[in-house]
Design an enzyme around this catalytic site. Structure first.
Site, mmCIF file in Angstrom:
data_model
loop_
_atom_site.group_PDB
_atom_site.id
_atom_site.type_symbol
_atom_site.label_atom_id
_atom_site.label_comp_id
_atom_site.label_asym_id
_atom_site.label_seq_id
_atom_site.Cartn_x
_atom_site.Cartn_y
_atom_site.Cartn_z
ATOM 1 N N TYR A 148 -15.847 -5.157 9.352
ATOM 2 C CA TYR A 148 -16.132 -5.912 8.132
ATOM 3 C C TYR A 148 -15.573 -7.333 8.238
ATOM 4 C CZ TYR A 148 -16.274 -6.911 3.067
ATOM 5 O OH TYR A 148 -16.506 -7.462 1.827
ATOM 6 N N ASN A 193 -11.757 4.186 -8.098
ATOM 7 C CA ASN A 193 -11.051 5.442 -7.790
ATOM 8 C C ASN A 193 -10.080 5.822 -8.903
ATOM 9 O OD1 ASN A 193 -12.071 6.304 -5.383
ATOM 10 N ND2 ASN A 193 -10.135 6.197 -4.273
ATOM 11 N N GLN A 212 2.006 -2.892 -2.396
ATOM 12 C CA GLN A 212 1.051 -3.906 -1.935
ATOM 13 C C GLN A 212 0.332 -4.492 -3.149
ATOM 14 O OE1 GLN A 212 0.652 -0.601 -1.701
ATOM 15 N NE2 GLN A 212 -1.430 0.022 -1.243
ATOM 16 N N ARG A 214 -2.862 -6.860 -5.072
ATOM 17 C CA ARG A 214 -4.231 -7.387 -5.068
ATOM 18 C C ARG A 214 -4.395 -8.197 -6.353
ATOM 19 N NH1 ARG A 214 -3.822 -5.488 -0.718
ATOM 20 N NH2 ARG A 214 -5.323 -4.265 0.489
ATOM 21 N N ASP A 276 -3.942 -2.252 6.245
ATOM 22 C CA ASP A 276 -4.112 -2.522 4.815
ATOM 23 C C ASP A 276 -3.266 -3.768 4.461
ATOM 24 O OD1 ASP A 276 -5.029 -0.402 2.378
ATOM 25 O OD2 ASP A 276 -3.678 -2.007 1.777
ATOM 26 N N ARG A 280 -2.262 -10.156 -1.593
ATOM 27 C CA ARG A 280 -3.470 -10.967 -1.643
ATOM 28 C C ARG A 280 -3.575 -11.643 -3.004
ATOM 29 N NH1 ARG A 280 -8.380 -7.592 -0.585
ATOM 30 N NH2 ARG A 280 -8.035 -7.701 1.641
#
Ligand code: NAD
Ligand code: UDP
Length: 314
Positions: A148, A193, A212, A214, A276, A280
């Protein structure tokens, strides 16, 4: 015969973002051709448009060339969730690379303006924070995400080479995690999800320790930016970041969704997938400056609208 009304091709138009884009363009009175192979998109996403005289649907796989007359191309065809793009990785990279070659060739022949839906994944697991467009990225070229990431990076290269070599009128937007109604309930992305798990009172699967981060953008905001970019000045090719700078840990997202759904779900932890990204967050100064764009919808409000959608379809 020359057509008068603007004709726009949306590749991946039956997918999550593509179908909302088709809606927006149709609302503006544009003639829309939606092209999709229905790998991750569905007819349900565009069924309401099928009778519309301004809307055409083509079942086609973008790894093969296509010949049509259009004025603008939004190139969105490519599976976007890790589960889907890792299902057939060779096909994923073919879609990004050959799809871009076919669409850029078409744009060159018919002199169409063309926009590429690129991604924050071009930054990989970033070593600078927040990410600006002049950061070159930190991507593992042989990992499970690279079909990707590298596919999208090569697509950007192709866009800029067609621009320099053939004067093709390009736009490149780097989209950060975007969510909203019409995400596929099984596509494995974190927002869909967690909402599906919360609404069915199943365990919420947090990968890794959940620290983490996002930054999540609601679909309507994202499309405002994308359409502004297409309609913006020709000398502004991008790449430009489009995303919501609000940054959350995955654990915070899980807790927010449990609270908003009133769910009895518990959080469980499982191993973090390979490569992963740890953090971000988009720096959107360029989009603010050149497009006068910034997202308006706060995470909780966007999540409420998305939860309502999933309540309806589940
Ligand atoms: P999606 O999976 O819902 O949509 C992708 C669409 O492309 C689907 O309708 C699928 O059937 C179609 N498609 C896939 N391969 C194809 C092929 N070979 N030929 C024709 N059609 C094909 O995903 P989405 O979230 O709507 O993403 C749309 C685009 O935006 C993708 O290019 C993705 O990489 C990019 N993007 C999305 C996000 C996000 O958070 N949603 C973030 C960054 C980039
Ligand atoms: N994630 C998670 N549980 C899930 C799905 C995803 O903890 O059920 C995590 C995933 O490991 C990643 C983040 O949520 O750290 C965002 O994942 P997603 O697949 O939505 O997008 P991407 O990793 O491409 O940004």
């Amino acid at each position: 015969m020359k057509h008068i009304q603007k004709r726009v091709l949306v590749t991946g138009g039956a997918g999550f973002l593509g179908s909302h884009l088709c809606d927006r363009l149709i609302k503006e009175g544009t003639d829309v051709i939606c092209l999709d192979n229905f790998f991750t998109g569905t007819k349900d996403n565009i069924r309401h448009l099928l009778g519309n005289p301004n809307f055409e649907l083509i079942r086609h796989d973008l790894t093969q060339p296509v010949f049509i007359e259009v004025d603008e191309i939004y190139n969105l065809a490519c599976p976007a969730s890790p589960i889907h793009y890792q299902y057939n990785p060779v096909k994923t990279i073919k879609t990004s690379v050959m799809g871009s070659i076919h669409m850029l060739g078409l744009a060159k022949r018919v002199k169409a303006k063309i926009l590429q839906a690129s991604t924050s994944e071009v930054y990989g697991d970033p070593t600078t924070h927040p990410q600006r467009e002049d950061y070159w990225g930190n991507v593992n070229c042989i990992g499970i995400r690279s079909c990707y990431d590298e596919g999208k990076r090569c697509a950007e290269t192709l866009f800029f080479d067609y621009h320099r070599q053939n004067n093709v009128n390009i736009r490149v937007v780097r989209i950060f995690n975007t969510y909203g109604p019409r995400m596929h309930p099984n596509d494995g992305r974190v927002v869909s999800n967690f909402i599906v798990q919360a609404l069915s009172n199943k365990d919420i699967t947090v990968f890794g320790d959940g620290r983490q981060t996002r930054s999540f953008c609601y679909v309507d905001d994202l499309l405002d930016g994308m359409i502004r970019m297409m309609n913006g000045p020709d000398d502004f090719t991008g790449p430009v970041n489009l995303g919501n700078p609000g940054e959350f840990t995955i654990l915070e997202l899980a807790e927010t969704i449990i609270r908003l759904t009133g769910s009895k779900s518990r959080v469980i932890f499982s191993p973090l997938p390979q490569d992963d990204p740890m953090q971000r967050q988009p720096d959107i100064s360029l989009a603010k400056d050149r497009l006068g764009w910034e997202p308006k919808i706060k995470l909780e409000n966007g999540l409420r609208m998305t939860i309502d959608y999933f309540r309806d379809i589940l």
